[in-house]
Design a protein around this motif. Structure first.
Motif, short mmCIF file in Angstrom:
data_model
loop_
_atom_site.label_atom_id
_atom_site.label_comp_id
_atom_site.label_asym_id
_atom_site.label_seq_id
_atom_site.Cartn_x
_atom_site.Cartn_y
_atom_site.Cartn_z
N ARG A 209 0.82 -1.22 0.00
CA ARG A 209 0.00 0.00 0.00
C ARG A 209 0.85 1.27 0.00
NH1 ARG A 209 -2.38 -4.14 2.43
NH2 ARG A 209 -4.65 -4.35 2.43
N TYR A 210 2.15 1.12 -0.03
CA TYR A 210 3.10 2.23 0.07
C TYR A 210 3.51 2.66 -1.34
CZ TYR A 210 7.46 4.45 1.84
OH TYR A 210 8.48 5.31 2.17
N PRO A 211 3.66 3.95 -1.61
CA PRO A 211 4.00 4.37 -2.97
C PRO A 211 5.43 4.08 -3.38
CG PRO A 211 3.92 6.27 -1.53
CD PRO A 211 3.41 5.11 -0.73
N GLY A 212 6.25 3.59 -2.44
CA GLY A 212 7.64 3.31 -2.75
C GLY A 212 8.48 4.57 -2.79
N ALA A 213 9.77 4.39 -2.99
CA ALA A 213 10.69 5.53 -2.92
C ALA A 213 10.38 6.58 -3.98
CB ALA A 213 12.13 5.04 -3.06
N GLY A 214 10.02 6.14 -5.19
CA GLY A 214 9.70 7.11 -6.23
C GLY A 214 8.45 7.91 -5.91
N GLY A 215 7.43 7.25 -5.39
CA GLY A 215 6.21 7.95 -5.01
C GLY A 215 6.43 8.90 -3.85
N VAL A 216 7.26 8.49 -2.90
CA VAL A 216 7.59 9.37 -1.77
C VAL A 216 8.33 10.61 -2.28
CG1 VAL A 216 8.99 9.59 0.32
CG2 VAL A 216 7.59 7.56 -0.03
N ALA A 217 9.24 10.43 -3.22
CA ALA A 217 9.97 11.57 -3.78
C ALA A 217 9.02 12.57 -4.43
CB ALA A 217 11.01 11.08 -4.79
N THR A 218 8.03 12.06 -5.14
CA THR A 218 7.05 12.95 -5.77
C THR A 218 6.27 13.74 -4.71
OG1 THR A 218 6.78 11.51 -7.69
CG2 THR A 218 4.97 13.02 -7.20
N LEU A 219 5.82 13.06 -3.67
CA LEU A 219 5.09 13.74 -2.59
C LEU A 219 5.98 14.76 -1.89
CD1 LEU A 219 3.11 10.77 -1.03
CD2 LEU A 219 2.18 12.66 -2.37
N MET A 220 7.24 14.44 -1.70
CA MET A 220 8.16 15.38 -1.05
C MET A 220 8.26 16.68 -1.86
SD MET A 220 11.18 12.83 0.33
CE MET A 220 12.25 14.18 0.85
N ARG A 221 8.38 16.56 -3.16
CA ARG A 221 8.45 17.77 -3.99
C ARG A 221 7.16 18.59 -3.86
NH1 ARG A 221 10.49 13.76 -7.63
NH2 ARG A 221 12.77 13.91 -7.81
N GLU A 222 6.03 17.89 -3.85
CA GLU A 222 4.74 18.58 -3.76
C GLU A 222 4.56 19.26 -2.41
OE1 GLU A 222 1.87 15.58 -4.62
OE2 GLU A 222 2.34 15.51 -6.77
N GLU A 223 5.24 18.76 -1.38
CA GLU A 223 5.07 19.31 -0.03
C GLU A 223 6.19 20.24 0.39
OE1 GLU A 223 2.42 19.20 1.68
OE2 GLU A 223 1.39 17.89 0.26
N GLY A 224 6.94 20.77 -0.57
CA GLY A 224 7.87 21.84 -0.26
C GLY A 224 9.30 21.43 -0.02
N PHE A 225 9.69 20.24 -0.46
CA PHE A 225 11.09 19.82 -0.37
C PHE A 225 11.78 20.07 -1.70
CE2 PHE A 225 9.03 17.48 2.99
CZ PHE A 225 9.97 17.44 4.01
N THR A 226 13.06 20.39 -1.63
CA THR A 226 13.89 20.57 -2.81
C THR A 226 15.06 19.60 -2.74
OG1 THR A 226 15.25 22.27 -1.76
CG2 THR A 226 13.28 23.02 -2.92
N GLN A 227 15.85 19.58 -3.80
CA GLN A 227 17.01 18.67 -3.86
C GLN A 227 16.58 17.23 -3.54
OE1 GLN A 227 20.00 20.00 -4.91
NE2 GLN A 227 18.79 21.87 -5.10
N VAL A 228 15.40 16.86 -4.04
CA VAL A 228 14.83 15.55 -3.72
C VAL A 228 15.47 14.47 -4.59
CG1 VAL A 228 12.72 14.17 -3.77
CG2 VAL A 228 12.65 16.54 -2.96
N SER A 229 15.83 13.36 -3.95
CA SER A 229 16.36 12.22 -4.67
C SER A 229 16.12 10.97 -3.85
CB SER A 229 17.86 12.38 -4.95
OG SER A 229 18.58 12.49 -3.72
#
Length: 250
Positions: A209-229
């Motif tokens: 049920r978890y979006p995985g590392a790629g999905g988490v990276a996408t959410l991080m960008r949407e929630e105000g994180f930069t330099q996401v990898s």
């Protein structure tokens, strides 16, 4: 003394994970149940690689002595101990009182600050942390986006967030085999240690049920994180997500 949560009911794992409220209740009771075995289980299920992954996470955090660090889902304090050894002023936070009592009882962690709290509503001041880490934490929250918002809130502008967790391989056959392996091994270990095969089957069920590392990276960008990898470990079966809190308002 807080009342100990009841043992997770048997045979209700799928139903419990179907709603945010059900997952929150199940996770709290589950981790209270497994706390005394937690250190051993992380070693067994990672085939002895867990310590090395946590070393990688802390090296990537690039802690400067004196920086304030918050370790979420700190469990019995493995990552918190590494952050302190790197020179950080560390607070460990976990949802489970029993985990925190075990962490506080370790001689090498004497004097550490421990906070019992929810990753959806962190009892931490705004813009107060230079580094936030989470080991196997994001996958367990009932609202991933809200948890990322809270992490962003407590970070100073430019502060770093790093998360270590299971992830799903992209290839469908490998993904299915991996989940099947975790279900079988988790069921055997859960039955052996706790008399309930669902105890460690929680890992593959939550991972599905978890979006995985790629999905988490996408959410991080949407929630105000930069330099996401994100960085794969163990051939892409594990991963470290990395990002920085935006330095200026979006």
């Amino acid at each position: 003394m807080p009342q100990k949560p009841g043992r997770p009911p048997r045979g209700v794992l799928t139903q419990a994970l179907a709603t945010p409220a059900g997952k929150a209740s199940y996770v709290r009771a589950l981790f209270d149940e497994i706390a005394p075995r937690y250190d051993d289980i992380t070693v067994w299920l990672s085939l002895g690689r867990d310590a090395g992954w946590k070393d990688v996470l802390v090296r990537m955090a690039a802690v400067t002595p004196g920086e304030r660090a918050l370790d979420l889902a700190c469990g019995t304090g493995d990552i918190a101990a590494r952050l302190r050894a790197a020179g950080a002023d560390v607070t460990g936070l976990d949802l489970t009182h029993r985990m925190l009592r075990l962490a506080a009882g370790k001689p090498e962690l004497a004097g550490m600050r421990w906070v019992c709290g929810d990753m959806l509503a962190l009892p931490i001041p705004d813009a107060s942390q230079h580094v936030v880490t989470a080991g196997y934490g994001l996958r367990n929250v009932p609202d991933l986006r809200q948890s990322l918002r809270e992490i962003r809130r407590v970070l100073v502008p430019g502060g770093r967030f790093l998360s270590l967790d299971f992830t799903l391989p992209r290839q469908p056959l490998i993904r299915a085999t991996y989940l099947a392996y975790l279900r079988v091994v988790g069921g055997v270990v859960g039955q052996w240690l706790h008399g309930d095969p669902d105890t460690y089957r929680y890992i593959p069920e939550s991972l599905a049920r978890y979006p995985g590392a790629g999905g988490v990276a996408t959410l991080m960008r949407e929630e105000g994180f930069t330099q996401v990898s994100w960085w794969p470990l163990l051939g892409g079966l594990m991963a470290v997500n990395v990002g920085q809190a935006r330095r200026t308002p979006h």
